[in-house]
Motif scaffolding. Sequence first.
Motif, PDB file in Angstrom:
ATOM      1  N   ASN A  27     -12.014 -22.376   3.589  1.00  0.00           N
ATOM      2  CA  ASN A  27     -11.833 -22.550   2.181  1.00  0.00           C
ATOM      3  C   ASN A  27     -11.019 -21.466   1.813  1.00  0.00           C
ATOM      4  N   LYS A  28     -10.110 -20.905   2.534  1.00  0.00           N
ATOM      5  CA  LYS A  28      -9.224 -19.776   2.400  1.00  0.00           C
ATOM      6  C   LYS A  28      -7.979 -19.965   1.311  1.00  0.00           C
ATOM      7  N   VAL A  29      -7.745 -19.222   0.624  1.00  0.00           N
ATOM      8  CA  VAL A  29      -6.452 -19.257  -0.414  1.00  0.00           C
ATOM      9  C   VAL A  29      -5.698 -18.014  -0.551  1.00  0.00           C
ATOM     10  N   LEU A  30      -4.422 -18.486  -0.607  1.00  0.00           N
ATOM     11  CA  LEU A  30      -3.609 -17.186  -1.234  1.00  0.00           C
ATOM     12  C   LEU A  30      -3.756 -17.109  -2.753  1.00  0.00           C
ATOM     13  N   ARG A  31      -4.319 -16.085  -3.402  1.00  0.00           N
ATOM     14  CA  ARG A  31      -4.510 -15.802  -4.716  1.00  0.00           C
ATOM     15  C   ARG A  31      -3.769 -14.798  -5.270  1.00  0.00           C
ATOM     16  N   THR A  32      -3.317 -14.991  -6.691  1.00  0.00           N
ATOM     17  CA  THR A  32      -2.401 -13.869  -7.544  1.00  0.00           C
ATOM     18  C   THR A  32      -3.195 -12.754  -7.526  1.00  0.00           C
ATOM     19  N   ARG A  33      -2.516 -11.655  -7.412  1.00  0.00           N
ATOM     20  CA  ARG A  33      -3.353 -10.404  -7.211  1.00  0.00           C
ATOM     21  C   ARG A  33      -3.650  -9.869  -8.428  1.00  0.00           C
ATOM     22  N   LYS A  34      -4.691  -9.028  -8.528  1.00  0.00           N
ATOM     23  CA  LYS A  34      -5.310  -8.470  -9.710  1.00  0.00           C
ATOM     24  C   LYS A  34      -4.623  -6.987  -9.719  1.00  0.00           C
ATOM     25  N   ILE A  35      -4.548  -6.683 -10.844  1.00  0.00           N
ATOM     26  CA  ILE A  35      -3.961  -5.374 -11.188  1.00  0.00           C
ATOM     27  C   ILE A  35      -5.071  -4.422 -12.006  1.00  0.00           C
ATOM     28  N   LYS A  36      -5.526  -3.364 -11.258  1.00  0.00           N
ATOM     29  CA  LYS A  36      -6.134  -2.421 -11.950  1.00  0.00           C
ATOM     30  C   LYS A  36      -5.684  -1.605 -13.161  1.00  0.00           C
ATOM     31  N   GLN A  37      -6.265  -1.590 -14.050  1.00  0.00           N
ATOM     32  CA  GLN A  37      -5.610  -0.796 -15.269  1.00  0.00           C
ATOM     33  C   GLN A  37      -6.293   0.506 -15.273  1.00  0.00           C
ATOM     34  N   ASP A  38      -6.343   1.055 -14.341  1.00  0.00           N
ATOM     35  CA  ASP A  38      -7.141   2.448 -14.104  1.00  0.00           C
ATOM     36  C   ASP A  38      -6.282   3.713 -14.318  1.00  0.00           C
ATOM     37  N   SER A  39      -5.164   3.715 -14.784  1.00  0.00           N
ATOM     38  CA  SER A  39      -4.405   4.850 -15.088  1.00  0.00           C
ATOM     39  C   SER A  39      -3.503   4.584 -16.471  1.00  0.00           C
ATOM     40  N   GLU A  40      -3.395   5.703 -17.241  1.00  0.00           N
ATOM     41  CA  GLU A  40      -2.433   5.532 -18.342  1.00  0.00           C
ATOM     42  C   GLU A  40      -1.182   5.274 -18.047  1.00  0.00           C
ATOM     43  N   TRP A  41      -0.666   5.732 -16.913  1.00  0.00           N
ATOM     44  CA  TRP A  41       0.745   5.003 -16.418  1.00  0.00           C
ATOM     45  C   TRP A  41       0.891   3.634 -16.301  1.00  0.00           C
ATOM     46  N   ILE A  42      -0.213   3.086 -15.647  1.00  0.00           N
ATOM     47  CA  ILE A  42      -0.138   1.555 -15.254  1.00  0.00           C
ATOM     48  C   ILE A  42      -0.386   0.751 -16.679  1.00  0.00           C
ATOM     49  N   ARG A  43      -1.131   1.035 -17.467  1.00  0.00           N
ATOM     50  CA  ARG A  43      -1.394   0.547 -18.787  1.00  0.00           C
ATOM     51  C   ARG A  43      -0.186   0.338 -19.486  1.00  0.00           C
ATOM     52  N   GLU A  44       0.667   1.432 -19.603  1.00  0.00           N
ATOM     53  CA  GLU A  44       1.855   1.561 -20.351  1.00  0.00           C
ATOM     54  C   GLU A  44       3.023   0.999 -19.801  1.00  0.00           C
ATOM     55  N   SER A  45       2.846   0.618 -18.578  1.00  0.00           N
ATOM     56  CA  SER A  45       4.157   0.439 -18.084  1.00  0.00           C
ATOM     57  C   SER A  45       4.314  -1.143 -17.778  1.00  0.00           C
ATOM     58  N   ILE A  46       5.267  -1.782 -17.394  1.00  0.00           N
ATOM     59  CA  ILE A  46       5.526  -3.248 -17.276  1.00  0.00           C
ATOM     60  C   ILE A  46       4.750  -3.636 -15.886  1.00  0.00           C
ATOM     61  N   PHE A  47       4.261  -2.757 -15.074  1.00  0.00           N
ATOM     62  CA  PHE A  47       3.549  -3.049 -13.765  1.00  0.00           C
ATOM     63  C   PHE A  47       2.139  -3.150 -14.287  1.00  0.00           C
ATOM     64  N   SER A  48       1.854  -3.238 -15.683  1.00  0.00           N
ATOM     65  CA  SER A  48       0.351  -3.597 -15.955  1.00  0.00           C
ATOM     66  C   SER A  48       0.258  -5.245 -15.738  1.00  0.00           C
ATOM     67  N   HIS A  49       1.186  -5.838 -15.650  1.00  0.00           N
ATOM     68  CA  HIS A  49       1.192  -7.100 -15.638  1.00  0.00           C
ATOM     69  C   HIS A  49       1.928  -7.776 -14.443  1.00  0.00           C
ATOM     70  N   PHE A  50       2.616  -7.013 -13.532  1.00  0.00           N
ATOM     71  CA  PHE A  50       3.115  -7.308 -12.332  1.00  0.00           C
ATOM     72  C   PHE A  50       2.785  -6.539 -11.089  1.00  0.00           C
ATOM     73  N   CYS A  51       2.665  -7.119 -10.169  1.00  0.00           N
ATOM     74  CA  CYS A  51       2.153  -6.353  -8.955  1.00  0.00           C
ATOM     75  C   CYS A  51       3.171  -5.694  -8.166  1.00  0.00           C
ATOM     76  N   ASN A  52       4.374  -6.147  -8.256  1.00  0.00           N
ATOM     77  CA  ASN A  52       5.532  -5.674  -7.801  1.00  0.00           C
ATOM     78  C   ASN A  52       6.772  -5.897  -8.475  1.00  0.00           C
ATOM     79  N   GLN A  53       7.800  -5.543  -7.893  1.00  0.00           N
ATOM     80  CA  GLN A  53       9.251  -5.845  -8.541  1.00  0.00           C
ATOM     81  C   GLN A  53       9.553  -7.437  -8.308  1.00  0.00           C
ATOM     82  N   ARG A  54       9.339  -7.728  -7.114  1.00  0.00           N
ATOM     83  CA  ARG A  54       9.502  -9.260  -6.987  1.00  0.00           C
ATOM     84  C   ARG A  54       8.947 -10.064  -7.957  1.00  0.00           C
ATOM     85  N   CYS A  55       7.671  -9.830  -8.175  1.00  0.00           N
ATOM     86  CA  CYS A  55       6.808 -10.723  -9.114  1.00  0.00           C
ATOM     87  C   CYS A  55       7.603 -10.388 -10.564  1.00  0.00           C
TER      88      CYS A  55
END
Length: 115
Positions: A27-55
Amino acid sequence: MSDYNWCHGTNCHTQQTQSRVRGSGDNKVLRTRKIKQDSEWIRESIFSHFCNQRCLMDFLNVHKDRIIALAPRRQPLETPIKIETEKYESYRYNYNTSERLPYQATRRTIIKNPN
Ligand SMILES: [Zn+2]
């Protein structure tokens, strides 16, 4: 506020990477990635909602019309500037004669906040 966001990339769950493999046995799947909101930089960045530039780019391409509709631009913006022109002595190279030839060159500098 949760301590993570799911990536909003429209094809995140189809990219074949080990970081997206979830489930057990057959029952394996490819799942959407979780992005940890563990730093001020990530929370204030567009990458708080996207795991990389391609996404990010996949999302922008799918939703571009609605995103542009948030702040449509029907006229160009302008920034007042001043141009300073300066003449100076420079050289150009003549490849046929292997000589450096002096000439009067012009350097144009943009001054952004003229006052
Ligand atoms: Zn993603």
